[in-house]
Scaffold this motif. Structure first.
Motif, mmCIF file in Angstrom:
data_model
loop_
_atom_site.group_PDB
_atom_site.id
_atom_site.type_symbol
_atom_site.label_atom_id
_atom_site.label_comp_id
_atom_site.label_asym_id
_atom_site.label_seq_id
_atom_site.Cartn_x
_atom_site.Cartn_y
_atom_site.Cartn_z
ATOM 1 N N ILE A 14 45.568 36.659 43.621
ATOM 2 C CA ILE A 14 46.027 37.400 42.305
ATOM 3 C C ILE A 14 47.622 37.819 42.202
ATOM 4 O O ILE A 14 48.187 37.739 40.842
ATOM 5 C CB ILE A 14 46.026 39.210 43.447
ATOM 6 N N GLU A 15 48.494 37.971 43.273
ATOM 7 C CA GLU A 15 49.890 38.056 42.982
ATOM 8 C C GLU A 15 50.667 37.097 42.488
ATOM 9 O O GLU A 15 51.742 37.115 42.041
ATOM 10 C CB GLU A 15 50.105 37.949 44.411
ATOM 11 N N THR A 63 47.148 28.154 37.189
ATOM 12 C CA THR A 63 46.959 28.651 37.931
ATOM 13 C C THR A 63 45.887 28.706 39.414
ATOM 14 O O THR A 63 46.133 28.741 40.597
ATOM 15 C CB THR A 63 47.811 30.065 37.910
ATOM 16 N N LEU A 64 44.672 29.533 38.668
ATOM 17 C CA LEU A 64 44.012 29.305 39.885
ATOM 18 C C LEU A 64 42.795 28.148 40.134
ATOM 19 O O LEU A 64 42.503 27.980 41.015
ATOM 20 C CB LEU A 64 42.336 30.647 39.336
ATOM 21 N N VAL A 76 45.658 46.597 35.984
ATOM 22 C CA VAL A 76 44.807 45.641 35.476
ATOM 23 C C VAL A 76 43.646 45.269 36.609
ATOM 24 O O VAL A 76 42.933 44.184 35.531
ATOM 25 C CB VAL A 76 46.044 44.856 35.146
ATOM 26 N N GLY A 77 43.216 46.138 37.657
ATOM 27 C CA GLY A 77 41.857 45.216 38.313
ATOM 28 C C GLY A 77 41.508 45.712 39.392
ATOM 29 O O GLY A 77 42.760 46.657 40.341
ATOM 30 N N VAL A 78 41.130 45.999 40.207
ATOM 31 C CA VAL A 78 40.750 46.197 41.344
ATOM 32 C C VAL A 78 39.890 44.646 41.954
ATOM 33 O O VAL A 78 39.532 43.456 41.759
ATOM 34 C CB VAL A 78 38.934 47.086 41.791
ATOM 35 N N PHE A 79 40.400 45.305 43.464
ATOM 36 C CA PHE A 79 39.376 43.906 44.074
ATOM 37 C C PHE A 79 39.271 44.497 46.082
ATOM 38 O O PHE A 79 39.756 45.610 46.048
ATOM 39 C CB PHE A 79 40.642 42.749 44.476
ATOM 40 N N GLY A 101 56.744 41.838 35.228
ATOM 41 C CA GLY A 101 57.081 43.108 35.775
ATOM 42 C C GLY A 101 55.595 42.609 37.271
ATOM 43 O O GLY A 101 55.665 41.629 37.633
ATOM 44 N N ALA A 102 56.455 44.152 37.826
ATOM 45 C CA ALA A 102 56.030 44.605 39.205
ATOM 46 C C ALA A 102 55.274 44.178 39.309
ATOM 47 O O ALA A 102 53.817 45.225 38.658
ATOM 48 C CB ALA A 102 57.132 45.291 40.077
ATOM 49 N N VAL A 103 54.653 43.477 40.483
ATOM 50 C CA VAL A 103 52.594 43.207 40.705
ATOM 51 C C VAL A 103 52.996 44.320 42.028
ATOM 52 O O VAL A 103 53.049 43.447 43.043
ATOM 53 C CB VAL A 103 52.131 41.794 41.564
#
Length: 694
Positions: A513-514, A399-400, A550-553, A522-524
């Motif tokens: 990220i989305e 994906t990335l 699940v993280g920060v940005f 699961g909803a993002v």
């Protein structure tokens, strides 16, 4: 180090190859010759790169031993003619080892009536060819000794020694002036060679100024010893010294070489400077150290294991028992047959890097030549077992990459400051390479910031990177490992109708990220709560999947940009890869394409800032006004507008243009249906607090 082929050939009179072939064959066996030059004494000068674990080969005799094993030729014994008989009777010089854990062996011998002058003969010839500085004959002889056989030695002015030799730990604060003219303040952990009153030298590193040999010296004490490698390394670093002696002692000297080295130096001093050898060689041995080095337990070796590990050879014959025995014997191992194809192998005292059967097998392969083994794949009777998270890992990478990110790898180590800033602390390393790499990384974010900086400093202005790797937590007692994921981006972002140029990079990473998390069930959602200090205020968010963080940005703070000398914004995401590995992947579902025309309708609304896109999207994906679930095909924002002055759009609000697409798989939609659904959309958006713009 530099090696003279003329000197090598003095140990190998039957060497069958020329210097160029010798250089190639040594290099193929891991004793690398980096360069060749004509030597002033004849033959060639090799510039060699010897790996740190092969201290035994950091001298002419060690390299000659390797050549003898390769070509199966005789190697002249190093001590042939070197044994020195006392020419005048006397008692052995008194030697006492107090630090028995740091000095395992100490040899000493007295020479009286020397005349100190310049070196001559082979020593002068070889030193000129090597570019080695000549000092005086006795000192040059000690340098000749370690270049010949690798054993560091030292000569003292005997008349400057009070009583006998004492090998002890230094007294805290004790002063010692070294041969380089610097005065050192010793620590209690330093090992010194001393007499009954004072320190004479920093053991294994450098001798002392006051006991040095000068032109006025008449009597000499020759010393050769074995010192603990960890103690010498610590002293060398503590005092900022790196000498030829410390280089060898730090890597593990040969326990049995001290008496041979002493004999060699004693004989050469007498040849160069005259004098008489008074009394016998004093050789003080600590049995406990000898048992750990020169008298290690024999290793069991099976020839069948050698053949199993090494496989077929190019000639199809394989490695035979005679080859195994010949190579290991030539390298100094003592082979005792214990059964058919089985040996007890006593290890040579100069090869402390050999510890297990597999080490011996590697030696056989190395000397035989890796290029002489056939290219075959190892046999395998089992089946490939996939890791439980292999699909999640592959999905993340694919994906990335599809989103334009390139996978990169950063260092596992970070500084204490980075560990605190990006992870709230980390696990300290016991013996770090540097202060900048003293901690195990608690997050991939600092490594990503470093990689972005490296690219920008090399004029790569647009960068998209991701890294997936291990991060560490816990303590030095119990280190805990998890999988981390980081995204990094800088430069090259394009403004659209949805956001301004200064926000483009932020929303590009948010969209990535989305798109990534959309692959999981699961909803993002995103939260603008408390964020780490490395994220600029108001320019970051927490990332949630199914309500779980699940993280920060966010954008790097001004302090981080300044510390890394960055002049453009950088956005970094630090994600919990372990959580994604444990998440459930969405399963792709195919849907039949409709043969009927789609209908688009645009809606322009003003919403309060409190109404997020997640709320709008959830409201319109409900079923209402007679809509079938699959007839509302898509809802997406086309344009977002804010007015900083509060004229066109009031402060605390924003204007959004929404595009809704309706389509049926069974029929053409009627105007009545479109009108009814349009009214339903307006009602839903109004119910959220929105005001329709006309």
């Amino acid at each position: 180090m530099n090696i003279l082929t003329k000197w090598l050939r003095s140990y190998l009179p039957e060497l069958p190859v020329d210097d160029r072939q010798l250089a190639e064959d040594l290099t193929l066996r891991g004793i690398a010759v980096e360069g060749e030059f004509d030597a002033a004494c004849g033959g060639r000068l090799y510039e060699m790169d010897i790996t740190t674990n092969r201290v035994d080969a950091m001298n002419h005799y060690g390299v000659a031993r390797e050549a003898a094993a390769i070509y199966n030729v005789a190697l002249k014994p190093l001590d042939a003619g070197a044994a020195v008989m006392e020419t005048k009777p006397g008692e052995g010089f008194p030697v006492r080892i107090e630090a028995k854990d740091l000095c395992g062996r100490f040899t000493a011998r007295v020479i009286r009536g020397v005349t100190v002058g310049a070196s001559s003969g082979l020593i002068a010839e070889y030193f000129a060819a090597l570019g080695q500085k000549q000092i005086s004959a006795p000192v040059d002889v000690t340098n000749f000794g370690w270049m010949a056989m690798g054993q560091p030695t030292h000569v003292f002015d005997l008349d400057k020694i009070v009583g006998g030799i004492v090998v002890r730990r230094a007294r805290a604060g004790e002063k010692l002036m070294l041969l380089d003219g610097t005065e050192k303040t010793l620590a209690a952990e330093d090992l010194v060679v001393a007499d009954e009153e004072k320190a004479l030298g920093l053991a294994g590193v450098m001798g002392g100024w006051d006991s040095r040999v000068t032109e006025g010296t008449k009597n000499i004490l020759v010393e050769a010893a074995w010192f603990d490698q960890a103690a010498i390394r610590a002293s060398s670093r503590r005092h900022g010294l790196h000498t030829d002696a410390s280089h060898r002692f730090e890597r593990g000297a040969d326990f049995n070489a001290a008496p041979i080295g002493n004999n060699l130096v004693t004989r050469l001093v007498v040849e160069q400077s005259g004098g008489e050898v008074v009394g016998p060689l004093v050789d003080v041995v600590v049995p406990e150290i000898a048992a750990k080095t020169a008298e290690r337990k024999a290793i069991s070796l099976k020839v069948s294991e050698v053949r199993r590990h090494l496989g077929a050879t190019v000639d199809g014959l394989g490695v035979g028992e005679d080859v195994v025995a010949r190579y290991l014997s030539a390298l100094g191992c003592e082979m005792t047959q214990t059964g058919v194809g089985e040996y007890a192998v006593k290890l040579p005292s100069w090869r402390l890097d050999l510890e297990r059967e597999i080490d011996l097998i590697e030696e056989v392969a190395r000397v035989y030549g890796y290029n002489r083994f056939a290219d075959t794949l190892p046999s395998f009777a089992g089946a490939v077992v996939e890791l439980p998270h292999v699909e999640q890992e592959a999905t993340i990478r694919e994906t990335l990459r599809a989103l334009g990110f390139t996978e990169a790898v950063s260092s596992t180590f970070v500084s204490a400051e980075e560990a605190e800033e990006f992870g709230g602390g980390g696990v300290a390393i016991g013996n770090p390479l540097s202060a900048e790499a003293g901690m195990l990384r608690p997050s991939l974010a600092p490594g990503m910031a470093t990689m972005l900086a490296l690219n920008l400093h090399r004029d790569v202005s647009s960068v998209r990177l991701f890294e997936m790797g291990t991060v560490f937590g816990g303590s030095t007692i119990e280190v805990k490992e998890r999988v981390g994921l980081a995204l990094g981006a800088t430069g090259g972002a394009v403004a659209t109708a949805l956001y301004k140029a200064e926000d483009a990079l932020f929303y590009e990473v948010k969209g990535a990220i989305e798109a990534l998390l959309a692959k999981f069930v699961g909803a993002v959602t995103f939260e603008v709560g408390e964020l780490p200090a490395w994220i600029a205020e108001g320019r970051g968010a927490r990332v949630l999947l199914a309500g779980e963080a699940v993280g920060v940005f966010g954008e790097l703070s001004a302090a981080e940009l300044q510390a890394r000398k960055l002049r453009q914004p950088c956005v970094i995401a630090s994600m919990d890869g372990q959580r994604l590995f444990e998440a459930v992947l969405r399963q792709p579902v195919s849907r039949e394409l409709s043969r009927f025309q789609a209908v688009e309708r645009d809606f322009s609304f003003v919403f309060p800032d409190a109404v997020t896109w997640a709320v709008i999207d959830a409201a319109l994906h409900g079923v209402g006004a007679g809509l079938e679930r699959d007839e509302l095909r898509s809802v997406r924002p086309v344009e977002i507008f804010r007015d900083a002055k509060g004229k066109a759009v009031a402060a605390g609000s924003y204007s959004m243009l929404l595009r809704v697409v309706f389509q049926s798989n069974e029929r053409t939609l009627t105007e009545e249906e479109i009108a009814r659904w349009t009214e339903w959309v307006v009602a839903e958006l109004t119910g959220l607090g929105g005001t329709q713009r006309v």
